[in-house]
Design a protein around this motif. Structure first.
Motif, short mmCIF file in Angstrom:
data_model
loop_
_atom_site.label_atom_id
_atom_site.label_comp_id
_atom_site.label_asym_id
_atom_site.label_seq_id
_atom_site.Cartn_x
_atom_site.Cartn_y
_atom_site.Cartn_z
N VAL A 174 0.84 -1.20 0.00
CA VAL A 174 0.00 0.00 0.00
C VAL A 174 0.87 1.25 0.00
CG1 VAL A 174 -1.67 1.34 1.36
CG2 VAL A 174 -1.99 -1.14 1.06
N LEU A 175 1.89 1.27 0.85
CA LEU A 175 2.79 2.43 0.90
C LEU A 175 3.52 2.61 -0.42
CD1 LEU A 175 4.20 2.06 4.52
CD2 LEU A 175 2.42 3.64 3.70
N ALA A 176 3.86 1.52 -1.09
CA ALA A 176 4.50 1.60 -2.40
C ALA A 176 3.57 2.25 -3.42
CB ALA A 176 4.95 0.22 -2.87
N LEU A 177 2.28 1.90 -3.37
CA LEU A 177 1.31 2.52 -4.28
C LEU A 177 1.18 4.01 -4.00
CD1 LEU A 177 -1.52 -0.17 -4.32
CD2 LEU A 177 -0.01 0.42 -6.21
N LEU A 178 1.23 4.39 -2.74
CA LEU A 178 1.08 5.80 -2.37
C LEU A 178 2.35 6.61 -2.62
CD1 LEU A 178 -0.89 5.35 0.97
CD2 LEU A 178 -1.80 6.01 -1.27
N ALA A 179 3.48 5.94 -2.71
CA ALA A 179 4.78 6.63 -2.81
C ALA A 179 4.96 7.37 -4.13
CB ALA A 179 5.92 5.62 -2.63
N ASP A 180 4.46 6.81 -5.22
CA ASP A 180 4.69 7.42 -6.54
C ASP A 180 3.58 6.97 -7.49
OD1 ASP A 180 5.59 8.26 -9.07
OD2 ASP A 180 7.68 7.98 -8.50
N VAL A 210 8.73 1.07 6.35
CA VAL A 210 7.51 1.10 7.17
C VAL A 210 7.91 1.64 8.54
CG1 VAL A 210 5.61 -0.23 8.12
CG2 VAL A 210 6.55 -0.85 5.89
N THR A 211 7.68 2.93 8.72
CA THR A 211 8.10 3.60 9.95
C THR A 211 7.11 3.31 11.08
OG1 THR A 211 6.84 5.60 9.48
CG2 THR A 211 9.11 5.47 8.58
N ALA A 212 7.52 3.68 12.28
CA ALA A 212 6.64 3.53 13.44
C ALA A 212 5.37 4.35 13.26
CB ALA A 212 7.37 3.94 14.71
N ALA A 213 5.47 5.50 12.61
CA ALA A 213 4.28 6.33 12.38
C ALA A 213 3.29 5.61 11.46
CB ALA A 213 4.69 7.68 11.78
N GLU A 232 3.08 2.35 11.11
CA GLU A 232 2.57 1.22 11.91
C GLU A 232 1.43 1.69 12.82
OE1 GLU A 232 3.27 -1.94 11.75
OE2 GLU A 232 5.30 -2.14 10.97
N ARG A 233 1.63 2.82 13.50
CA ARG A 233 0.60 3.36 14.39
C ARG A 233 -0.65 3.73 13.60
NH1 ARG A 233 4.89 5.99 16.68
NH2 ARG A 233 4.42 7.87 15.49
N ALA A 234 -0.47 4.42 12.48
CA ALA A 234 -1.62 4.84 11.67
C ALA A 234 -2.41 3.63 11.19
CB ALA A 234 -1.16 5.69 10.50
N PHE A 235 -1.70 2.61 10.71
CA PHE A 235 -2.40 1.42 10.22
C PHE A 235 -3.13 0.72 11.37
CE2 PHE A 235 -2.95 -2.99 9.03
CZ PHE A 235 -3.62 -2.83 7.82
N ALA A 275 -8.21 -0.75 13.88
CA ALA A 275 -8.99 -0.87 15.12
C ALA A 275 -10.30 -0.08 15.09
CB ALA A 275 -8.14 -0.40 16.31
N ASP A 276 -10.45 0.80 14.10
CA ASP A 276 -11.60 1.70 14.04
C ASP A 276 -12.66 1.14 13.09
OD1 ASP A 276 -13.41 3.77 13.65
OD2 ASP A 276 -11.88 5.30 13.39
N PRO A 277 -13.83 0.80 13.59
CA PRO A 277 -14.86 0.22 12.71
C PRO A 277 -15.38 1.20 11.65
CG PRO A 277 -15.77 0.63 14.88
CD PRO A 277 -14.29 0.90 14.97
N ARG A 278 -15.04 2.46 11.75
CA ARG A 278 -15.46 3.46 10.76
C ARG A 278 -14.38 3.76 9.73
NH1 ARG A 278 -20.32 5.20 11.77
NH2 ARG A 278 -21.12 5.34 13.88
#
Length: 147
Positions: free
Chosen positions: A14-20, A32-35, A37-40, A45-48
């Motif tokens: 997914v990050l590769a698709l968003l990169a360019d 794949v940074t800690a940021a 990882e946290r965002a994912f 965890a969010d049902p919305r």
């Protein structure tokens, strides 16, 4: 083609698709940074919220993020906000974007959403033609404030 919620294992793709948007980026080259990882983890965890991937065999060929927003407009129905729509650069033009968006819209409809909305950079004329071909109408001007 399978459309499914992304798993942690899909995150590099997914990050590769968003990169360019203009070239294929090897997922193995993506950090794949800690940021991220946290965002994912927060999205998962969010049902919305969901990141959806379009998969052919073992290859992630497309993705988007859908956020389901409750509201008092439209009779109290949710609306779906779609962002970060991407198809692999070497797979564009074959209908995958249409398939991705139609399936995401069907998911929103099945969930009871009254509408699907998205924004697109003003410079992306081809994307605007694509969204119009799917029935999306330019109904509002969007505003952003970077923080």
């Amino acid at each position: 083609m399978i459309l499914r919620p992304a798993t942690r294992a899909d995150l590099p793709a997914v990050l590769a698709l968003l990169a360019d948007e203009e070239r294929v980026v090897d997922p193995a080259s993506v950090s794949v940074t800690a940021a991220y990882e946290r965002a994912f983890a927060d999205i998962e965890a969010d049902p919305r919220n969901e990141v959806l991937v379009l998969v052919e065999g073992a290859l992630v060929v497309g993705c988007l993020q859908a956020t389901y927003i409750p509201g008092l407009g439209k009779g109290g129905a949710e609306r779906a906000l779609i962002e970060a729509v991407r198809i692999r650069a070497d797979r564009r033009g074959g209908g995958l974007g249409r398939e991705l968006m139609e399936r995401a819209t069907a998911r929103a409809r099945a969930r009871g959403c009254a509408l699907v909305q998205l924004t697109s950079n003003k410079d992306r004329a081809a994307a605007h033609r694509f969204y119009a071909s799917l029935g999306f109408a330019r109904s509002h001007d969007g505003f952003k404030l970077s923080l």
